[in-house]
Write a protein that holds these residues in place. Structure first.
Motif, PDB file in Angstrom:
ATOM      1  N   ILE A 217       0.840  -1.203   0.000  1.00  0.00           N
ATOM      2  CA  ILE A 217       0.000   0.000   0.000  1.00  0.00           C
ATOM      3  C   ILE A 217       0.878   1.257   0.000  1.00  0.00           C
ATOM      4  N   ILE A 218       1.917   1.257   0.803  1.00  0.00           N
ATOM      5  CA  ILE A 218       2.823   2.407   0.876  1.00  0.00           C
ATOM      6  C   ILE A 218       3.477   2.658  -0.476  1.00  0.00           C
ATOM      7  N   GLU A 219       3.975   1.603  -1.100  1.00  0.00           N
ATOM      8  CA  GLU A 219       4.669   1.759  -2.383  1.00  0.00           C
ATOM      9  C   GLU A 219       3.710   2.229  -3.475  1.00  0.00           C
ATOM     10  N   ALA A 220       2.513   1.666  -3.510  1.00  0.00           N
ATOM     11  CA  ALA A 220       1.533   2.078  -4.517  1.00  0.00           C
ATOM     12  C   ALA A 220       1.126   3.529  -4.314  1.00  0.00           C
ATOM     13  N   THR A 221       1.006   3.938  -3.065  1.00  0.00           N
ATOM     14  CA  THR A 221       0.657   5.331  -2.777  1.00  0.00           C
ATOM     15  C   THR A 221       1.787   6.256  -3.216  1.00  0.00           C
ATOM     16  N   GLY A 222       3.020   5.831  -2.990  1.00  0.00           N
ATOM     17  CA  GLY A 222       4.162   6.624  -3.434  1.00  0.00           C
ATOM     18  C   GLY A 222       4.158   6.838  -4.932  1.00  0.00           C
ATOM     19  N   GLU A 223       3.830   5.800  -5.678  1.00  0.00           N
ATOM     20  CA  GLU A 223       3.770   5.917  -7.135  1.00  0.00           C
ATOM     21  C   GLU A 223       2.661   6.882  -7.560  1.00  0.00           C
ATOM     22  N   GLN A 224       1.523   6.814  -6.870  1.00  0.00           N
ATOM     23  CA  GLN A 224       0.418   7.708  -7.211  1.00  0.00           C
ATOM     24  C   GLN A 224       0.755   9.167  -6.899  1.00  0.00           C
ATOM     25  N   ILE A 225       1.448   9.382  -5.795  1.00  0.00           N
ATOM     26  CA  ILE A 225       1.819  10.750  -5.434  1.00  0.00           C
ATOM     27  C   ILE A 225       2.789  11.321  -6.459  1.00  0.00           C
ATOM     28  N   LEU A 226       3.728  10.504  -6.926  1.00  0.00           N
ATOM     29  CA  LEU A 226       4.657  10.970  -7.951  1.00  0.00           C
ATOM     30  C   LEU A 226       3.919  11.337  -9.235  1.00  0.00           C
ATOM     31  N   ALA A 227       2.903  10.563  -9.566  1.00  0.00           N
ATOM     32  CA  ALA A 227       2.175  10.786 -10.818  1.00  0.00           C
ATOM     33  C   ALA A 227       1.120  11.882 -10.699  1.00  0.00           C
ATOM     34  N   SER A 228       0.433  11.957  -9.557  1.00  0.00           N
ATOM     35  CA  SER A 228      -0.734  12.848  -9.443  1.00  0.00           C
ATOM     36  C   SER A 228      -0.658  13.848  -8.303  1.00  0.00           C
ATOM     37  N   GLY A 229       0.403  13.778  -7.500  1.00  0.00           N
ATOM     38  CA  GLY A 229       0.516  14.678  -6.360  1.00  0.00           C
ATOM     39  C   GLY A 229      -0.291  14.186  -5.173  1.00  0.00           C
ATOM     40  N   ILE A 230      -0.069  14.831  -4.033  1.00  0.00           N
ATOM     41  CA  ILE A 230      -0.809  14.446  -2.828  1.00  0.00           C
ATOM     42  C   ILE A 230      -2.304  14.700  -3.011  1.00  0.00           C
ATOM     43  N   GLY A 231      -2.637  15.846  -3.605  1.00  0.00           N
ATOM     44  CA  GLY A 231      -4.043  16.179  -3.794  1.00  0.00           C
ATOM     45  C   GLY A 231      -4.768  15.231  -4.720  1.00  0.00           C
ATOM     46  N   GLY A 232      -4.059  14.709  -5.696  1.00  0.00           N
ATOM     47  CA  GLY A 232      -4.672  13.804  -6.663  1.00  0.00           C
ATOM     48  C   GLY A 232      -4.676  12.356  -6.219  1.00  0.00           C
TER      49      GLY A 232
END
Length: 205
Positions: free
Chosen positions: A17-32
């Motif tokens: 979950i942590i790693e997947a969230t990290g990838e999403q933050i890189l792609a879409s930012g914290i807000g996204g």
């Protein structure tokens, strides 16, 4: 979350979950990045997410920041603890380029989080600031070792050089991302490391 109360399977799920969230933050930012998008990416339920991260998204993002910080530091080892010779700086540079470009990471997770943290979480902002300061201090310590060895001019300012190097990393990555090429990052690093060539002992290279 108390790590002593989690099974190995649970630990792996939490890390996923942590790693997947990290990838999403890189792609879409914290807000996204939302808990719903994390659930969809990891095929986990809402109850699972709150089991591992009872304080919700804020806790999850902080865990991502800690994990990304460890990953970045480990990628620079053992050179980040040395940097007492030009050869060590060259190996450090190669490791850093490989961490970002070789692994297809066209942005710095810590740098990306730093630009967004002030708008989302003051505690996260302080944690990232401490991480960046530790990174800067490690680079400055390397410059001082070079000065003590007589390979860098003693009038050079280690803290200023370290700050320039960090700025070069962040700026180089921004330029490398749209080109999908390592050369802007490498060029930025080479320019930032140029002061280390002052009074260099060629036998130390």
């Amino acid at each position: 979350m108390d790590g002593t109360k989690i099974t190995e399977r649970g630990r792996l799920t939490r890390q996923r979950i942590i790693e997947a969230t990290g990838e999403q933050i890189l792609a879409s930012g914290i807000g996204g990045t939302t808990l719903d998008t994390v659930r969809a990416a990891t095929l986990t339920s809402k109850s699972q997410l709150f089991h591992y991260f009872p304080h919700g998204k804020a806790e999850l993002v902080r865990e991502v920041a800690e994990w990304e910080g460890r990953q970045l530091w480990e990628a620079q080892e053992p050179e980040i603890d040395d940097l007492g010779s030009w050869a060590s700086w060259e190996r450090w540079r190669s490791r850093l380029v490989d961490y970002y470009i070789g692994r297809g990471r066209w942005a710095c997770p810590i740098g990306s989080l730093a630009t967004q943290a002030a708008l989302t979480d003051p505690d996260l902002e302080r944690a990232i600031a401490a991480s960046m300061q530790a990174w800067r201090e490690a680079l400055a310590a390397g410059v001082r070792r070079m000065q003590e060895a007589g390979t860098v001019d003693k009038t050079a300012d280690p803290d200023r050089i370290a700050t320039v190097i960090l700025a070069a990393i962040q700026g180089g990555l921004i330029l490398s991302q749209p080109e999908r090429s390592a050369w802007p990052l490498e060029a930025a690093l080479d320019s930032a490391l140029a002061p280390l060539h002052m009074a260099i002992n060629h036998e130390d290279r």
